[in-house]
Design an enzyme around this catalytic site. Structure first.
Site, PDB file in Angstrom:
ATOM      1  N   HIS A 140       0.838  -1.203   0.000  1.00 15.94           N
ATOM      2  CA  HIS A 140       0.000   0.000   0.000  1.00 15.94           C
ATOM      3  C   HIS A 140       0.870   1.249   0.000  1.00 15.94           C
ATOM      4  O   HIS A 140       0.522   2.262  -0.602  1.00 15.94           O
ATOM      5  CB  HIS A 140      -0.916   0.011   1.236  1.00 15.94           C
ATOM      6  CG  HIS A 140      -2.009  -1.007   1.161  1.00 15.94           C
ATOM      7  ND1 HIS A 140      -3.352  -0.696   1.197  1.00 15.94           N
ATOM      8  CD2 HIS A 140      -1.945  -2.355   1.023  1.00 15.94           C
ATOM      9  CE1 HIS A 140      -4.065  -1.800   1.087  1.00 15.94           C
ATOM     10  NE2 HIS A 140      -3.228  -2.830   1.000  1.00 15.94           N
TER      11      HIS A 140
ATOM     12  N   ASP B 172      -6.027   5.894   2.109  1.00  9.01           N
ATOM     13  CA  ASP B 172      -6.247   4.493   1.740  1.00  9.01           C
ATOM     14  C   ASP B 172      -7.677   4.092   2.152  1.00  9.01           C
ATOM     15  O   ASP B 172      -8.124   4.440   3.243  1.00  9.01           O
ATOM     16  CB  ASP B 172      -5.219   3.634   2.504  1.00  9.01           C
ATOM     17  CG  ASP B 172      -5.145   2.226   1.972  1.00  9.01           C
ATOM     18  OD1 ASP B 172      -4.092   1.870   1.411  1.00  9.01           O
ATOM     19  OD2 ASP B 172      -6.135   1.461   2.136  1.00  9.01           O
TER      20      ASP B 172
ATOM     21  N   HIS C 209       3.324 -14.231  -6.609  1.00  7.90           N
ATOM     22  CA  HIS C 209       2.078 -14.459  -5.876  1.00  7.90           C
ATOM     23  C   HIS C 209       0.951 -13.588  -6.449  1.00  7.90           C
ATOM     24  O   HIS C 209      -0.183 -13.688  -6.025  1.00  7.90           O
ATOM     25  CB  HIS C 209       2.279 -14.162  -4.396  1.00  7.90           C
ATOM     26  CG  HIS C 209       2.499 -12.702  -4.082  1.00  7.90           C
ATOM     27  ND1 HIS C 209       3.355 -11.894  -4.805  1.00  7.90           N
ATOM     28  CD2 HIS C 209       1.970 -11.903  -3.120  1.00  7.90           C
ATOM     29  CE1 HIS C 209       3.352 -10.667  -4.297  1.00  7.90           C
ATOM     30  NE2 HIS C 209       2.525 -10.651  -3.270  1.00  7.90           N
TER      31      HIS C 209
ATOM     32  N   ASN D 199       0.983  -4.892  -6.937  1.00  8.22           N
ATOM     33  CA  ASN D 199       2.172  -4.126  -7.356  1.00  8.22           C
ATOM     34  C   ASN D 199       3.089  -4.995  -8.199  1.00  8.22           C
ATOM     35  O   ASN D 199       3.580  -4.562  -9.246  1.00  8.22           O
ATOM     36  CB  ASN D 199       2.937  -3.590  -6.141  1.00  8.22           C
ATOM     37  CG  ASN D 199       2.121  -2.567  -5.395  1.00  8.22           C
ATOM     38  OD1 ASN D 199       1.906  -1.464  -5.876  1.00  8.22           O
ATOM     39  ND2 ASN D 199       1.620  -2.954  -4.232  1.00  8.22           N
TER      40      ASN D 199
ATOM     41  N   GLU E 163       4.047  -4.270 -11.978  1.00  6.31           N
ATOM     42  CA  GLU E 163       5.471  -4.063 -12.294  1.00  6.31           C
ATOM     43  C   GLU E 163       5.897  -5.005 -13.422  1.00  6.31           C
ATOM     44  O   GLU E 163       6.589  -4.593 -14.363  1.00  6.31           O
ATOM     45  CB  GLU E 163       6.315  -4.294 -11.032  1.00  6.31           C
ATOM     46  CG  GLU E 163       6.150  -3.172  -9.992  1.00  6.31           C
ATOM     47  CD  GLU E 163       6.617  -3.560  -8.596  1.00  6.31           C
ATOM     48  OE1 GLU E 163       7.231  -4.637  -8.438  1.00  6.31           O
ATOM     49  OE2 GLU E 163       6.366  -2.789  -7.647  1.00  6.31           O
TER      50      GLU E 163
ATOM     51  N   GLN F 232      -5.160 -11.725  -5.080  1.00  2.00           N
ATOM     52  CA  GLN F 232      -4.172 -12.355  -5.966  1.00  2.00           C
ATOM     53  C   GLN F 232      -4.805 -13.375  -6.925  1.00  2.00           C
ATOM     54  O   GLN F 232      -4.334 -13.551  -8.052  1.00  2.00           O
ATOM     55  CB  GLN F 232      -3.066 -12.988  -5.115  1.00  2.00           C
ATOM     56  CG  GLN F 232      -2.285 -11.930  -4.338  1.00  2.00           C
ATOM     57  CD  GLN F 232      -1.612 -12.455  -3.077  1.00  2.00           C
ATOM     58  OE1 GLN F 232      -1.476 -13.678  -2.909  1.00  2.00           O
ATOM     59  NE2 GLN F 232      -1.200 -11.562  -2.181  1.00  2.00           N
TER      60      GLN F 232
HETATM   61  N1  UDP Z   1       9.376  -5.967  -3.490  1.00  2.00           N
HETATM   62  C1  UDP Z   1      10.707  -5.600  -3.448  1.00  2.00           C
HETATM   63  N2  UDP Z   1      11.631  -6.573  -3.226  1.00  2.00           N
HETATM   64  C2  UDP Z   1      11.315  -7.862  -3.055  1.00  2.00           C
HETATM   65  C3  UDP Z   1       9.958  -8.241  -3.130  1.00  2.00           C
HETATM   66  C4  UDP Z   1       9.007  -7.266  -3.356  1.00  2.00           C
HETATM   67  O1  UDP Z   1      11.045  -4.433  -3.603  1.00  2.00           O
HETATM   68  O2  UDP Z   1      12.230  -8.666  -2.847  1.00  2.00           O
HETATM   69  C5  UDP Z   1       8.359  -4.910  -3.708  1.00  2.00           C
HETATM   70  C6  UDP Z   1       7.695  -5.054  -5.039  1.00  2.00           C
HETATM   71  O3  UDP Z   1       8.426  -4.363  -6.032  1.00  2.00           O
HETATM   72  C7  UDP Z   1       6.316  -4.477  -4.777  1.00  2.00           C
HETATM   73  C8  UDP Z   1       6.081  -4.724  -3.293  1.00  2.00           C
HETATM   74  O4  UDP Z   1       7.345  -5.039  -2.736  1.00  2.00           O
HETATM   75  O5  UDP Z   1       6.306  -3.096  -5.065  1.00  2.00           O
HETATM   76  C9  UDP Z   1       5.148  -5.874  -3.004  1.00  2.00           C
HETATM   77  O6  UDP Z   1       3.849  -5.495  -3.287  1.00  2.00           O
HETATM   78  P1  UDP Z   1       2.773  -6.524  -3.850  1.00  2.00           P
HETATM   79  O7  UDP Z   1       1.500  -5.781  -4.015  1.00  2.00           O
HETATM   80  O8  UDP Z   1       3.285  -7.192  -5.057  1.00  2.00           O
HETATM   81  O9  UDP Z   1       2.667  -7.646  -2.761  1.00  2.00           O
HETATM   82  P2  UDP Z   1       2.396  -7.619  -1.171  1.00  2.00           P
HETATM   83  O10 UDP Z   1       3.719  -7.451  -0.542  1.00  2.00           O
HETATM   84  O11 UDP Z   1       1.456  -6.484  -0.879  1.00  2.00           O
HETATM   85  O12 UDP Z   1       1.805  -8.968  -0.924  1.00  2.00           O
END
Ligand code: UDP
Length: 492
Positions: free
Chosen positions: A54, A144, A383, A387, A391, A408
């Protein structure tokens, strides 16, 4: 006066005029730039929910707003969260969620939300008062939707309001239909369900967000998620981290009910339009990335050979699932980079890291954007957190989807069947994704001739459309400009 003296005089007058005009232009320009209205106004408060998924999009959105001309933006988070973050350089204020020493594991989401609403409303009102009396009053609050109570506080003080959804519109639309009662819970269906008319795909039960699937066993959670839409008709702006081309039909449908604007992808500009110089990071990470070892290793791998695996900041797969994944990566015959957070490491098979040292690298966290951008990466086992999905779409990396919970499942459905940039690995009757299935999907994404070709060409297409959306004149850029203009028109 002889002719040459006359020419010299005219030249000097010209020079003087040019200097004067330049000076005048500079001072008008600098007045316009430095002081658009009142110094430091309009002033936006940005309230994010304290989870990495978030925080990243909301903080990146703040940078876009700043770049588009908003002179002052203050990030607001919780006191407990602020304690856990290092090296944070942006102006930030903290409110209380009622758990200033950290949220105990035993606290249920319902208790957390209730207490957060009580303490958050009070301390946010105190913050708005404090900013007023210190001479830097807030004009707008972007928040949010997990904090629906913010709207009442902001409107009490007459502030402009904007809610920021960090999930895609396909998911928002499902929750919105549950909120209005159009989607009856529990969802009892055998043949699939069409949430809205038109091109939105028919969904199976397993494509729905887990909180909707599990309504019978945990009705409170699906209610909390649907509550994101409480009061949405009273909000001035509704922002969603997606882009118009990606979710055109569902976004147009949502527009009938709320002032919705797509403003994504909210990724650092240098990965998209490159209009914000040096903006290569989200800027606030809960975990410390292991940077140099990742790139030293990636630099040695052939182009598009590496399987990158990450389940984000929150997912906790079972020990059995981690073993299946570990064995799949061992047998897939490809180099792999796997993010296993420190809290999950004990779930790896014994001696796994040592045994796979020649083909794989396991790290506790990595700079994901740079990793996805690296030419050695050929596929992302994800997963499907929103984000990560966005990405991968924006950087053109095909995916193997292994959704764990929340939105997801729906994101994975869209990756496979709508955007067609990946495969969703199938679960067996125990809910486990077996090693053979993971290997099958990785091979299809990376080597399956027809599949690989389709996914790769779609990945290139979405990458280009994502960049265009945020670039000058793109759909997200226009929406951001419209919001900024409306803030600039506010009377102080
Ligand atoms: N991320 C990162 N390094 C890692 C794994 C994830 O910087 O090793 C970042 C990724 O780029 C994304 C965020 O963490 O921006 C994870 O957000 P996402 O919505 O994919 O998953 P959540 O963590 O909320 O389950």
């Amino acid at each position: 006066m002889i002719y040459s003296q006359l020419i010299l005089k005219i030249n000097l007058i010209e020079l003087w005029l040019v200097q004067e005009l330049t000076q005048l232009k500079l001072s008008v320009h600098s007045k316009m730039e430095k002081k658009p209205k009142e110094e430091g106004r309009p002033h936006c408060l940005v309230l994010s929910f304290p989870l990495q998924g978030h925080i990243n999009p909301m903080f990146q959105f703040s940078k876009r707003l700043k770049h588009a001309g908003i002179p002052r933006i203050t990030l607001v988070t919780t006191k407990s969260f602020l304690k856990s973050v290092q090296n944070f350089s942006h102006p930030v204020e903290a409110i209380s969620d009622g758990f200033d020493d950290g949220v105990p594991e035993s606290v249920s989401p319902e208790v957390f939300i209730g207490r957060c609403s009580e303490y958050g409303s009070r301390t946010l009102a105190e913050l708005v008062e404090k900013l007023r009396s210190s001479g830097s009053p807030a004009d707008c609050v972007i928040y949010d939707p997990f904090y629906p109570w913010v709207l009442d506080v902001a409107q009490k003080f007459g502030l402009m309001t904007a809610v920021f959804f960090t999930q895609p519109n396909s998911v928002n639309c499902i929750y919105f239909n549950a909120y209005t009662g159009e989607l009856k819970l529990p969802v009892l269906m055998e043949d699939g369900i069409r949430i809205i008319p038109g091109g939105f795909p028919v969904l199976d039960r397993s494509d729905l967000p887990s909180f909707i699937q599990d309504h019978e066993s945990d009705p409170k959670r699906s209610e909390i998620m649907s509550e994101q839409f409480r009061n949405v008709e009273r909000v001035d702006w509704v922002f969603v981290n997606t882009f118009h081309h990606l979710e055109q039909e569902v976004t147009d449908w949502m527009l009938k009910y709320m002032a919705m604007r797509t403003i994504g992808p909210t990724m650092p500009s240098m990965f998209l339009d490159k209009r914000i110089p040096h903006n290569r990071q989200y800027g606030l990470s809960i975990f410390t990335p292991i940077t140099d070892p990742c790139f030293e290793w990636l630099d040695q791998q052939p182009v598009r050979s590496v399987v990158y695996v990450s389940f984000g900041s929150f997912a906790k797969p079972t020990v059995e699932q981690m073993h299946e994944l570990a064995l799949a990566l061992k047998s897939v015959d490809r180099p792999f980079l796997w993010v296993v957070r420190a809290s999950e490491e004990s779930k790896l098979p014994t001696d796994y890291k040592e045994e796979t040292r020649d083909t794989g690298l396991v790290v506790a966290w990595c700079p994901q954007l740079q990793v996805l951008e690296h030419e050695a990466v050929g596929c992302f086992v994800t997963h499907c957190g929103w984000n990560s999905t966005l990405e991968a779409l924006s950087l053109g990396v095909p995916m193997v989807a292994m959704p764990q919970w929340s939105d997801q499942h729906t994101n994975a459905k869209f990756v496979e069947d709508v955007w067609r940039t990946g495969m969703r690995a199938k679960r067996d009757e125990k809910g486990l994704v077996g090693r053979e299935e993971i290997v099958r999907c990785v091979k299809l994404v990376m080597e399956g001739e027809k599949e690989e070709e389709i996914m790769r060409s779609n990945s290139i297409k979405w990458k280009e459309l994502a960049r265009k959306a945020v670039d000058e004149g793109g759909s997200s850029d226009q929406n951001i400009q419209e919001f900024v203009s409306s803030l600039m028109r506010l009377k102080f």
